[in-house]
Design an enzyme around this catalytic site. Structure first.
Site, short mmCIF file in Angstrom:
data_model
loop_
_atom_site.label_atom_id
_atom_site.label_comp_id
_atom_site.label_asym_id
_atom_site.label_seq_id
_atom_site.Cartn_x
_atom_site.Cartn_y
_atom_site.Cartn_z
N GLU A 171 0.83 -1.20 0.00
CA GLU A 171 0.00 0.00 0.00
C GLU A 171 0.87 1.25 0.00
OE1 GLU A 171 -3.27 -0.09 -0.54
OE2 GLU A 171 -3.16 -2.28 -0.51
N LEU A 179 1.09 -9.78 -4.93
CA LEU A 179 0.78 -10.35 -3.61
C LEU A 179 -0.44 -9.68 -2.97
CD1 LEU A 179 4.36 -10.64 -2.05
CD2 LEU A 179 2.97 -12.49 -3.02
N ARG A 180 -0.77 -8.49 -3.42
CA ARG A 180 -1.86 -7.73 -2.80
C ARG A 180 -3.19 -8.50 -2.83
NH1 ARG A 180 -5.94 -4.07 -3.62
NH2 ARG A 180 -5.99 -2.35 -2.12
N ARG A 181 -3.53 -9.05 -3.98
CA ARG A 181 -4.81 -9.77 -4.11
C ARG A 181 -4.91 -10.90 -3.10
NH1 ARG A 181 -8.97 -10.25 -7.38
NH2 ARG A 181 -8.11 -9.12 -9.15
#
Length: 150
Positions: free
Chosen positions: A46, A94-96
């Protein structure tokens, strides 16, 4: 160049630097260790996206259409070196998993990505600061009354 809140940006970059120790974690035996790494990686992602958006808005770069596009713009504008494209795109991917598939996080994959590219991620703040300083000098020079440097 529009306004870049350098104080907020610097605060985020310093926080990212503090996360580096946790991002080096490869010992994930307890739930607390797993959650600690998950949170650190999520906040790091983020932060990259927030700083990227601040740079894009502040330096009037093209509008991103996706999270990966934020990285593409930073690469196109030479904020980040092109050889680090894969590192940042792997991070964003990697966020998902952390947001949507949080009950089935692949910790081995997350550790592998972080161990493979952490040296690149640790340079992020340096690249951002360098770009801001160089752009600030260009703007200052462009509006300077000193014609001897032109």
């Amino acid at each position: 160049m529009y306004f870049v809140d350098r104080e907020k940006l610097e605060s985020i970059l310093q926080y990212m630097d503090q996360l580096n120790g946790i991002l080096e974690m490869d010992r994930l035996h307890s739930l607390e260790e797993k959650l600690s790494l998950e949170r650190a990686v999520h906040v790091y992602i983020e932060s990259v996206l927030d700083v990227g958006n601040m740079m894009i808005d502040g330096f009037i770069m093209r509008d991103p259409g996706s999270y990966h596009d934020i990285i593409d713009i930073l690469l196109d504008e030479k904020v980040l070196p092109t050889e680090q494209e894969r590192a940042y795109k792997e991070l964003i991917t990697l966020r998902r998993m952390l947001i949507s598939d949080y009950a089935q996080v692949d910790h081995k994959k997350m550790v592998q990505v972080m161990q493979t590219y952490l040296k690149d991620y640790k340079q992020f703040a340096t690249y951002i600061r360098k770009y801001i300083n160089e752009e600030h000098q260009q703007v200052t020079h462009a509006f300077s009354n000193d014609t001897s440097k032109q």
